[in-house]
Design an enzyme around this catalytic site. Structure first.
Site, PDB file in Angstrom:
ATOM      1  N   ASN A   5       0.862  -1.177   0.000  1.00 37.03           N
ATOM      2  CA  ASN A   5       0.000   0.000   0.000  1.00 37.03           C
ATOM      3  C   ASN A   5       0.902   1.232   0.000  1.00 37.03           C
ATOM      4  OD1 ASN A   5      -1.905   1.998   0.366  1.00 37.03           O
ATOM      5  ND2 ASN A   5      -2.320   1.494   2.506  1.00 37.03           N
ATOM      6  N   TRP A   6       1.034   1.858  -1.172  1.00 34.22           N
ATOM      7  CA  TRP A   6       1.939   2.992  -1.304  1.00 34.22           C
ATOM      8  C   TRP A   6       1.398   4.257  -0.642  1.00 34.22           C
ATOM      9  CZ3 TRP A   6       4.239   3.123  -6.975  1.00 34.22           C
ATOM     10  CH2 TRP A   6       4.939   1.936  -7.208  1.00 34.22           C
ATOM     11  N   LYS A   7       0.107   4.253  -0.314  1.00 34.33           N
ATOM     12  CA  LYS A   7      -0.535   5.430   0.291  1.00 34.33           C
ATOM     13  C   LYS A   7      -0.331   6.643  -0.631  1.00 34.33           C
ATOM     14  CE  LYS A   7      -0.066   3.262   4.766  1.00 34.33           C
ATOM     15  NZ  LYS A   7       0.075   3.424   6.232  1.00 34.33           N
ATOM     16  N   HIS A  65      -9.482   0.870   4.769  1.00 36.02           N
ATOM     17  CA  HIS A  65      -8.219   1.043   5.484  1.00 36.02           C
ATOM     18  C   HIS A  65      -8.440   1.967   6.682  1.00 36.02           C
ATOM     19  CE1 HIS A  65      -4.069   2.261   6.332  1.00 36.02           C
ATOM     20  NE2 HIS A  65      -3.710   1.157   5.717  1.00 36.02           N
ATOM     21  N   GLU A 108      -6.817   4.353   7.861  1.00 37.09           N
ATOM     22  CA  GLU A 108      -6.615   5.781   7.607  1.00 37.09           C
ATOM     23  C   GLU A 108      -7.827   6.387   6.924  1.00 37.09           C
ATOM     24  OE1 GLU A 108      -1.791   5.210   7.356  1.00 37.09           O
ATOM     25  OE2 GLU A 108      -2.967   5.401   5.501  1.00 37.09           O
ATOM     26  N   GLU A 163      -5.463  -5.315  10.453  1.00 34.93           N
ATOM     27  CA  GLU A 163      -4.502  -4.237  10.675  1.00 34.93           C
ATOM     28  C   GLU A 163      -4.818  -3.528  11.988  1.00 34.93           C
ATOM     29  OE1 GLU A 163      -4.803  -1.254   7.602  1.00 34.93           O
ATOM     30  OE2 GLU A 163      -6.831  -0.806   8.240  1.00 34.93           O
ATOM     31  N   GLY A 215       2.072   2.500  10.731  1.00 35.22           N
ATOM     32  CA  GLY A 215       2.872   3.698  10.600  1.00 35.22           C
ATOM     33  C   GLY A 215       3.517   4.154  11.897  1.00 35.22           C
ATOM     34  N   SER A 273       2.713  -2.769  10.169  1.00 34.18           N
ATOM     35  CA  SER A 273       4.176  -2.588  10.217  1.00 34.18           C
ATOM     36  C   SER A 273       4.941  -3.887  10.011  1.00 34.18           C
ATOM     37  CB  SER A 273       4.599  -1.922  11.539  1.00 34.18           C
ATOM     38  OG  SER A 273       4.074  -0.614  11.623  1.00 34.18           O
ATOM     39  N   GLY A 332       2.902  -1.297   4.290  1.00 34.79           N
ATOM     40  CA  GLY A 332       2.910   0.144   4.112  1.00 34.79           C
ATOM     41  C   GLY A 332       4.280   0.652   3.735  1.00 34.79           C
ATOM     42  N   GLY A 333       4.993   1.220   4.716  1.00 31.73           N
ATOM     43  CA  GLY A 333       6.275   1.861   4.437  1.00 31.73           C
ATOM     44  C   GLY A 333       7.291   0.983   3.742  1.00 31.73           C
TER      45      GLY A 333
END
Length: 255
Positions: free
Chosen positions: A13-15, A98, A100, A170, A176, A216, A237-238
């Protein structure tokens, strides 16, 4: 993982990251690293980069997904993107619900259900996100929250349609933040979600459902998390923004 029953899936997930040139560059780095992977590999990129990403991955095993879709097929919803628009572009996967989106953009369990319905109706495969906040975990209501979110999201979804759903557990407190649920915590939560699905449908159906961990996961902890029998991959994510790190996670899921 239990690959005898279900397919492992690693989805990035590049966000809100990467312009089209940056997306093309990152995909170019990824292609050789994930070629021949023993799991499904997906990159969920920003709307503006979807077409470039599709062009860069043509003929490869790296699939491209979107990060959200609206519940309506069309209409006066300024700034939104519909599921049929994604399908027409050639997108096969979309993230729904998600944390977010829930936290910053007012998503509710009910709107997650309507967006999921729209994705399925458009022929997409949905990555459905569920998970608790830190306060909810500390109140020992993780199972209640995950059960509620799962049941509401899957309302009206047939057993056949469930084949086009991946659930991503999640924990909001681990997204994050650099914090990660222990392998045991993550495995127990994914196992519980599977039991909820078994109650809604059947144990056989639940046993074939891919359930990812999405808090994460990184190159350092992926192997331990993926060793849990009910964790069938990750929503990353990251670490998905760094080709080598993402490839290491894919490798862990390919064993």
């Amino acid at each position: 993982m239990n690959k005898s029953l279900r397919r492992a899936v690693i989805a990035g997930n590049w966000k809100m990251n990467n312009t089209r040139p940056a997306a093309t560059t990152l995909i170019g780095e990824l292609l050789s690293l994930v070629s021949g992977a023993g799991c499904d590999v997906i990159a969920c990129v920003p709307f503006t980069a979807l077409e470039s990403a599709l062009a860069a991955t043509g003929g490869s095993n790296l699939k491209i997904g979107a990060q959200n879709c609206h519940w309506a097929a069309s209409g006066a919803f300024t700034g939104e993107i519909s599921a049929p628009m994604l399908a027409e572009l050639g997108i096969g996967h979309v993230i729904i619900g998600h944390s977010e989106r829930r936290q910053y953009f007012g998503e509710t369990d009910q709107t997650v259900n309507t967006r999921l319905r729209a994705a399925l109706d458009a022929g997409l495969t949905a990555i459905l996100c569920v998970g608790e906040t830190l306060d909810q975990r500390e109140q020992n209501i993780t199972e209640e929250i995950c059960a509620l979110q799962t049941k509401v999201a899957l309302a009206g979804v047939s057993e056949h349609e469930l084949k086009r759903i991946i659930i991503a557990y999640e924990p909001v407190w681990a997204i994050g933040t650099g914090k990660t649920a222990t392998a045991q915590q993550a495995g127990e939560a994914c196992g519980f979600i599977r039991s909820v699905v078994a109650g809604l449908y059947s144990q056989t159906t639940a046993d074939t459902l891919t359930i990812q961990y999405g808090g994460s996961m990184n190159a350092g902890n992926a192997a331990e998390l993926l060793a849990m029998p009910d964790i069938d991959g990750g929503l990353i994510g990251g670490a998905s923004l760094k080709a080598a790190d993402f490839a290491a996670i894919v490798k862990a899921a390919s064993l």
